[in-house]
Design a protein around this motif. Sequence first.
Motif, PDB file in Angstrom:
ATOM      1  N   ILE A  27       1.016  -1.251   0.043  1.00 47.52           N
ATOM      2  CA  ILE A  27       0.042  -0.077   0.109  1.00 47.52           C
ATOM      3  C   ILE A  27       0.909   1.338   0.080  1.00 47.52           C
ATOM      4  O   ILE A  27       0.564   2.283  -0.710  1.00 47.52           O
ATOM      5  N   SER A  28       2.145   1.095   0.844  1.00 48.19           N
ATOM      6  CA  SER A  28       2.855   2.565   0.924  1.00 48.19           C
ATOM      7  C   SER A  28       3.531   2.593  -0.293  1.00 48.19           C
ATOM      8  O   SER A  28       3.815   4.004  -0.631  1.00 48.19           O
ATOM      9  N   ASN A  42       6.948   7.371   6.374  1.00 48.38           N
ATOM     10  CA  ASN A  42       7.901   7.936   7.547  1.00 48.38           C
ATOM     11  C   ASN A  42       8.400   9.266   6.802  1.00 48.38           C
ATOM     12  O   ASN A  42       8.590  10.484   7.440  1.00 48.38           O
ATOM     13  N   SER A  43       8.634   9.321   5.476  1.00 51.15           N
ATOM     14  CA  SER A  43       9.040  10.397   4.974  1.00 51.15           C
ATOM     15  C   SER A  43       8.072  11.713   4.770  1.00 51.15           C
ATOM     16  O   SER A  43       8.219  12.896   4.731  1.00 51.15           O
ATOM     17  N   TYR A  89      -2.802  18.540  -2.871  1.00 51.02           N
ATOM     18  CA  TYR A  89      -1.824  19.273  -2.119  1.00 51.02           C
ATOM     19  C   TYR A  89      -0.467  18.413  -2.035  1.00 51.02           C
ATOM     20  O   TYR A  89      -0.555  17.458  -1.816  1.00 51.02           O
ATOM     21  N   LYS A  90       0.646  19.276  -2.220  1.00 52.58           N
ATOM     22  CA  LYS A  90       2.017  18.574  -2.603  1.00 52.58           C
ATOM     23  C   LYS A  90       2.475  18.364  -1.153  1.00 52.58           C
ATOM     24  O   LYS A  90       3.228  17.171  -0.788  1.00 52.58           O
ATOM     25  N   GLY A  91       3.126  19.342  -0.632  1.00 52.51           N
ATOM     26  CA  GLY A  91       3.890  19.399   0.392  1.00 52.51           C
ATOM     27  C   GLY A  91       3.248  19.121   2.004  1.00 52.51           C
ATOM     28  O   GLY A  91       3.279  20.036   2.685  1.00 52.51           O
ATOM     29  N   TYR A 150       2.633  17.201   5.616  1.00 52.39           N
ATOM     30  CA  TYR A 150       3.391  16.270   6.572  1.00 52.39           C
ATOM     31  C   TYR A 150       2.352  16.146   7.716  1.00 52.39           C
ATOM     32  O   TYR A 150       1.812  16.868   8.112  1.00 52.39           O
ATOM     33  N   LEU A 151       2.730  15.150   8.480  1.00 52.17           N
ATOM     34  CA  LEU A 151       2.488  15.051   9.878  1.00 52.17           C
ATOM     35  C   LEU A 151       3.386  14.999  10.821  1.00 52.17           C
ATOM     36  O   LEU A 151       4.373  14.819  10.833  1.00 52.17           O
ATOM     37  N   LEU A 152       2.817  15.922  12.020  1.00 49.51           N
ATOM     38  CA  LEU A 152       3.574  16.000  13.213  1.00 49.51           C
ATOM     39  C   LEU A 152       3.732  14.500  13.873  1.00 49.51           C
ATOM     40  O   LEU A 152       2.769  14.314  14.316  1.00 49.51           O
ATOM     41  N   ASP A 153       4.980  13.860  13.906  1.00 49.28           N
ATOM     42  CA  ASP A 153       4.791  12.437  14.387  1.00 49.28           C
ATOM     43  C   ASP A 153       4.497  12.441  15.994  1.00 49.28           C
ATOM     44  O   ASP A 153       5.150  13.195  16.478  1.00 49.28           O
TER      45      ASP A 153
END
Length: 215
Positions: A5-6, A51-52, A131-133, A135-138
């Motif tokens: 899936i990833s 993770n990226s 949306y391109k950039g 991210y999640l705050l881990d």
Amino acid sequence: MKKFISELSTPKKLALVALILGFIAVFAGSPYVGSTIAVNTKNLALNTVKNSDKINVLELADWIIKEKSDYTLVDLRDEKEFTEYFIPTAVNIPLETLPESGLLRNQKIILYADDDLKAAQAWFILKSNDYKGVYLLDGGLDKWKDEILFPNLAADATPEQIAEFEKLKEICKYFGGQAQTGTTETVDTKIKLPTPKVTTQPTIKKTKKKKREGC
């Protein structure tokens, strides 16, 4: 399965989700099936985040201290929770208002809530809308509290851990937190949260839809 899936592109992931939900819908409504299947869409969204696509809380803390401004930090909780405490520089955009938020598709956007589940939903919504950039705050606000506001040094810590803790204490002090020492127990979440440093919040530009012309 998770690895498969990833590695899929966002359109393929969406197609796969649609296929799975369609398959379940068919059998859930069938009179020949004796039970239904519950789908946890939050976990499904979380499993698509690589993770990226995550930002570590220490990295974010460093950016805030250095006053970097090339990102927009979005707090997805409700207004009441946001008022009680928020990570410095964050803007409050509750999850349900995200589609009308005015965030730009070329912005670098970092999402957080209490943990990763709600942020993963928001990430999925934005990525599926090109949306391109994003991210999640881990670990979300929970991890921010544990590692930035209330770092904990166990009584049996190694010399390496002690050296790392000394660095964390300086970061903790900057954000008004309270370092914990000599215990292996979880920090009491009832400890009063510091008042966030007042900073100029990023302006979110809202685009107006053009009126259709002609007949």
